[in-house]
Design an enzyme around this catalytic site. Structure first.
Site, mmCIF file in Angstrom:
data_model
loop_
_atom_site.group_PDB
_atom_site.id
_atom_site.type_symbol
_atom_site.label_atom_id
_atom_site.label_comp_id
_atom_site.label_asym_id
_atom_site.label_seq_id
_atom_site.Cartn_x
_atom_site.Cartn_y
_atom_site.Cartn_z
ATOM 1 N N TRP A 160 -3.886 -5.799 0.961
ATOM 2 C CA TRP A 160 -4.615 -6.908 0.345
ATOM 3 C C TRP A 160 -4.191 -7.182 -1.089
ATOM 4 C CZ3 TRP A 160 -6.266 -4.073 -3.607
ATOM 5 C CH2 TRP A 160 -6.519 -2.713 -3.380
ATOM 6 N N ASN A 161 -3.351 -6.325 -1.676
ATOM 7 C CA ASN A 161 -3.105 -6.500 -3.121
ATOM 8 C C ASN A 161 -2.140 -7.643 -3.426
ATOM 9 O OD1 ASN A 161 -1.164 -4.840 -1.920
ATOM 10 N ND2 ASN A 161 -0.644 -3.838 -3.847
ATOM 11 N N LYS A 184 -0.176 -8.344 11.189
ATOM 12 C CA LYS A 184 -1.597 -8.167 10.870
ATOM 13 C C LYS A 184 -1.695 -8.165 9.357
ATOM 14 C CE LYS A 184 -4.141 -4.663 10.108
ATOM 15 N NZ LYS A 184 -4.784 -5.285 8.914
ATOM 16 N N ALA A 185 -2.161 -9.282 8.813
ATOM 17 C CA ALA A 185 -2.362 -9.328 7.365
ATOM 18 C C ALA A 185 -3.693 -8.641 7.064
ATOM 19 C CB ALA A 185 -2.345 -10.774 6.891
ATOM 20 N N GLU A 187 -7.436 -7.950 6.276
ATOM 21 C CA GLU A 187 -8.676 -8.661 6.610
ATOM 22 C C GLU A 187 -9.391 -9.129 5.343
ATOM 23 O OE1 GLU A 187 -7.588 -5.924 8.130
ATOM 24 O OE2 GLU A 187 -7.202 -6.909 10.046
ATOM 25 N N GLY A 237 1.217 -0.006 2.661
ATOM 26 C CA GLY A 237 -0.165 0.438 2.446
ATOM 27 C C GLY A 237 -0.192 1.862 1.937
ATOM 28 N N SER A 238 -1.245 2.585 2.290
ATOM 29 C CA SER A 238 -1.428 3.909 1.693
ATOM 30 C C SER A 238 -0.654 4.985 2.454
ATOM 31 C CB SER A 238 -2.913 4.262 1.657
ATOM 32 O OG SER A 238 -3.405 4.366 2.967
ATOM 33 N N GLU A 259 6.408 1.229 3.287
ATOM 34 C CA GLU A 259 6.260 1.028 1.836
ATOM 35 C C GLU A 259 4.906 1.585 1.485
ATOM 36 O OE1 GLU A 259 8.474 -0.297 -0.051
ATOM 37 O OE2 GLU A 259 9.736 -1.486 1.289
ATOM 38 N N LEU A 260 4.871 2.815 0.965
ATOM 39 C CA LEU A 260 3.581 3.472 0.772
ATOM 40 C C LEU A 260 3.228 3.538 -0.719
ATOM 41 C CD1 LEU A 260 4.136 6.165 3.513
ATOM 42 C CD2 LEU A 260 3.206 3.853 3.734
ATOM 43 N N CYS A 293 1.542 -1.319 -6.268
ATOM 44 C CA CYS A 293 2.109 -0.003 -5.920
ATOM 45 C C CYS A 293 3.189 0.431 -6.892
ATOM 46 C CB CYS A 293 2.614 0.002 -4.484
ATOM 47 S SG CYS A 293 3.708 -1.361 -4.134
ATOM 48 N N GLU A 390 -2.723 8.382 -7.194
ATOM 49 C CA GLU A 390 -2.420 6.995 -7.568
ATOM 50 C C GLU A 390 -3.720 6.282 -7.971
ATOM 51 O OE1 GLU A 390 -1.128 4.564 -4.280
ATOM 52 O OE2 GLU A 390 -0.140 3.156 -5.633
ATOM 53 N N GLU A 467 12.683 -3.227 1.635
ATOM 54 C CA GLU A 467 12.472 -4.653 1.904
ATOM 55 C C GLU A 467 13.094 -5.399 0.744
ATOM 56 O OE1 GLU A 467 8.042 -4.487 2.606
ATOM 57 O OE2 GLU A 467 8.699 -5.506 4.417
HETATM 58 P P1 NAD Z 1 -6.450 2.065 3.198
HETATM 59 O O1 NAD Z 1 -5.544 3.191 3.376
HETATM 60 O O2 NAD Z 1 -7.718 2.071 3.963
HETATM 61 O O3 NAD Z 1 -5.731 0.685 3.568
HETATM 62 C C1 NAD Z 1 -4.524 0.231 2.995
HETATM 63 C C2 NAD Z 1 -4.069 -0.971 3.832
HETATM 64 O O4 NAD Z 1 -3.685 -0.520 5.115
HETATM 65 C C3 NAD Z 1 -5.189 -1.977 4.074
HETATM 66 O O5 NAD Z 1 -4.686 -3.268 3.957
HETATM 67 C C4 NAD Z 1 -5.659 -1.713 5.492
HETATM 68 O O6 NAD Z 1 -6.088 -2.887 6.153
HETATM 69 C C5 NAD Z 1 -4.429 -1.170 6.142
HETATM 70 N N1 NAD Z 1 -4.744 -0.181 7.160
HETATM 71 C C6 NAD Z 1 -5.644 0.812 7.084
HETATM 72 N N2 NAD Z 1 -5.644 1.550 8.203
HETATM 73 C C7 NAD Z 1 -4.723 1.001 9.021
HETATM 74 C C8 NAD Z 1 -4.242 1.317 10.309
HETATM 75 N N3 NAD Z 1 -4.666 2.369 10.993
HETATM 76 N N4 NAD Z 1 -3.288 0.514 10.858
HETATM 77 C C9 NAD Z 1 -2.794 -0.538 10.178
HETATM 78 N N5 NAD Z 1 -3.201 -0.867 8.949
HETATM 79 C C10 NAD Z 1 -4.144 -0.114 8.363
HETATM 80 O O7 NAD Z 1 -6.754 1.971 1.665
HETATM 81 P P2 NAD Z 1 -7.445 0.855 0.800
HETATM 82 O O8 NAD Z 1 -8.746 1.387 0.314
HETATM 83 O O9 NAD Z 1 -7.446 -0.490 1.429
HETATM 84 O O10 NAD Z 1 -6.392 0.823 -0.366
HETATM 85 C C11 NAD Z 1 -6.346 1.897 -1.266
HETATM 86 C C12 NAD Z 1 -5.063 2.643 -1.266
HETATM 87 O O11 NAD Z 1 -4.061 2.056 -0.468
HETATM 88 C C13 NAD Z 1 -4.511 2.649 -2.658
HETATM 89 O O12 NAD Z 1 -4.944 3.793 -3.338
HETATM 90 C C14 NAD Z 1 -3.038 2.604 -2.500
HETATM 91 O O13 NAD Z 1 -2.526 3.914 -2.534
HETATM 92 C C15 NAD Z 1 -2.814 2.111 -1.120
HETATM 93 N N6 NAD Z 1 -2.202 0.786 -1.105
HETATM 94 C C16 NAD Z 1 -0.875 0.712 -1.229
HETATM 95 C C17 NAD Z 1 -0.267 -0.523 -1.227
HETATM 96 C C18 NAD Z 1 1.218 -0.653 -1.355
HETATM 97 O O14 NAD Z 1 1.681 -1.734 -1.669
HETATM 98 N N7 NAD Z 1 2.004 0.357 -1.053
HETATM 99 C C19 NAD Z 1 -1.023 -1.670 -1.093
HETATM 100 C C20 NAD Z 1 -2.411 -1.554 -0.940
HETATM 101 C C21 NAD Z 1 -2.979 -0.308 -0.935
#
Ligand code: NAD
Length: 486
Positions: A160-161, A184-185, A187, A237-238, A259-260, A293, A390, A467
């Site tokens: 979402w960022n 899947k963008a 939510e 994501g994370s 890309e974590l 990130c 982080e 990417e």
């Molecule tokens: P989160 O781990 O719950 O979710 C991160 C993203 O992944 C969200 O957009 C979520 O919809 C998606 N996601 C979660 N579980 C998933 C699954 N099983 N399958 C597919 N997608 C899934 O964390 P959060 O609370 O939304 O974000 C916080 C942490 O996420 C941050 O501390 C950061 O480390 C990380 N983050 C990293 C990036 C990046 O660009 N690398 C971007 C956003 C968040």
């Protein structure tokens, strides 16, 4: 009025799934409200995809692959370049949706759409250069050809960022290579990706090539990744989620780009001017309220400049205007969701318990909207939480260091390796950093590392694959060796 009684806000887009060339509300009984993080009001209602909807999307991507993978690169370029131009034309309107659903100031939001347009254009331009090669043969009369082919239908998962930039990298990369996509963008920020889909469709992307779904993230990934039609996974994501998705992908021996998270060190040396470094770091650190990130997030300042740096950075952070991203004078918006507020509270509580010096900020602003004060923690120890985890928010730990070797060792001390930065006027030091810092991206004397034409990706637990740049296109391609005896 949407199905659950949540009316779409006047300046917000109606939301939906996009499957096989048509917008749909899907067949799931559930969905969710999308919340404006500046006001905590509902912006609209987001339908979720049922398993049947997800299957329809994946199957459409499989069928469309037969056509799209054979569409000439020149035609793909024409379509992607047109999508880029449409995004540019629509950037002001889309930026309002970005700000409403994600919180960042309007100028940042517009900048993000324009950067997404650049990505579409760059990948479009690059795909006409998808060259293979001829390898001289040891056998007379044989032709050894190395051919690059699109890998197949892709499942992409976005956070979402950066609701425009991250989907743009996946959509443009996959489509340029000749792959089709189910994306899947996030939510939390769905309208922006709907706008990217609109631009692609209006530019001529055929039905089934690009499909957009939403749902419960873990359920969607558990369905799509093992789907027999899907050949490649791209996730941003994370780290914990990335590890889970990599395991799912491994079961089907499917290629993955991950890309974590990161925790980018920045080393500020005594040999550089403090004020320009402070200004560059203020802009980079508090951009998107620190939810980036590659945000500089562990500040190591060489001892001779330390006191001056902490004072100047604190003053700069204190002066930032925090507010609703739609207000013209806002420099930093709210956190994107309530989870990030709770995380900031945790980092600050830990710093307080350890008796660390909070030179500005340290608390929420008001009790409506997820606003957090830009926060600086001086003399942060390597053990405190915000130095190890982080922050993904506007909390900055600063600590002194003495030698280049010590700086590099501390920069490398965590399991992350996404981005790193340094400010130095001495080229020998820059060379030591280039050689010594274990990172996917290194910015020396500036922080502009994320651009369409260069690879974006990490090492260690920050992920693998890139990417952007030619590497970004590579990640959507298979290699085939054909040896033909004439
Ligand atoms: P989160 O781990 O719950 O979710 C991160 C993203 O992944 C969200 O957009 C979520 O919809 C998606 N996601 C979660 N579980 C998933 C699954 N099983 N399958 C597919 N997608 C899934 O964390 P959060 O609370 O939304 O974000 C916080 C942490 O996420 C941050 O501390 C950061 O480390 C990380 N983050 C990293 C990036 C990046 O660009 N690398 C971007 C956003 C968040």
């Amino acid at each position: 009025m949407q199905p659950n009684g949540v009316a779409a806000a006047a300046d917000y887009r109606e939301l939906g799934l996009f499957i096989e060339g048509a917008w749909t509300q899907g067949t799931a009984s559930e969905g969710e409200a999308v919340i404006n993080p500046a006001t905590e009001e509902a912006l609209g209602y987001l339908p979720h995809a049922s398993a049947a909807d997800l299957d329809r999307a994946a199957s459409a991507a499989v069928r469309a692959f037969e056509i799209w993978s054979r569409t000439t690169p020149l035609e793909r370029k024409r379509i992607l370049n047109k999508a880029a131009n449409l995004l540019r034309e629509r950037s002001s309107a889309i930026a309002v949706w970005v700000t409403l659903e994600q919180g960042k100031p309007l100028a940042e939001a517009k900048g993000e759409i324009l950067a997404a347009a650049d990505i579409f254009e760059w990948y479009g331009d690059e795909c006409v250069r998808l060259y293979g090669r001829i390898v001289p043969s040891r056998m007379p009369g044989a032709n050894q050809m190395v051919i690059r082919e699109p890998i197949g239908p892709v499942a992409g998962f976005c956070p979402w960022n950066f609701p425009a930039l991250t989907p743009a990298r996946k959509i443009a990369g996959a489509l340029a290579a000749g792959c089709t996509l189910v994306i899947k963008a996030a939510e939390e920020t769905p309208a922006t990706c709907c706008a990217l889909v609109d631009a692609c469709v209006d530019a001529g992307v055929p039905a089934g090539v690009l499909n957009l779904v939403f749902g419960k993230p873990a359920e969607v990934s558990a369905f799509l990744i093992p789907h027999p039609g899907i050949r490649k996974i791209s996730f941003t994501g994370s780290i914990p989620v990335g590890k889970e998705l990599a395991k799912l992908a491994a079961d089907g021996v499917k290629r993955c780009t991950l890309e974590l998270g990161g925790h980018a060190p920045v080393l500020v040396f005594d040999d550089t001017e403090v004020e320009p470094a402070v200004q560059a770091l203020l802009a980079a650190k508090f951009r998107n309220a620190g939810q980036v990130c590659v945000s500089p997030s562990r500040f190591y300042v060489q001892r001779g400049s330390y006191a001056t740096f902490v004072e100047a950075f604190t003053e700069g952070a204190k002066a930032l205007r925090v507010g609703d991203g739609r207000a013209a004078d806002t420099q930093m918006g709210p956190m994107a969701n309530e989870r990030r507020l709770a995380a900031m509270e945790g980092f600050v509580a830990d710093a307080r318990e350890r008796g660390l010096k909070i030179t500005t900020g340290g608390s929420r602003i008001g009790n409506r909207g997820y606003f957090w004060k830009p926060t600086v923690i001086a003399d942060a120890t390597d053990e405190c939480r915000v130095m190890r985890e982080e922050p993904f928010g506007p909390v900055v730990p600063i600590t002194p260091f003495d030698t280049v070797e010590e700086g590099i060792a501390r920069a490398n001390s965590l399991p992350f390796g996404l981005a790193a930065y340094a400010f130095t006027g001495v080229s020998k030091r820059a060379q030591a950093l280039r050689e010594g810092v274990r990172t996917g991206m290194l910015g020396i004397n500036h922080l502009g590392i994320s651009l369409a034409e260069v690879p974006f990706g990490g090492v260690k637990e920050s992920g693998y694959g890139s990417e952007g740049g030619t590497e970004g296109l590579e990640s959507y391609l298979d290699t085939k060796h054909v040896s033909q005896l004439d």
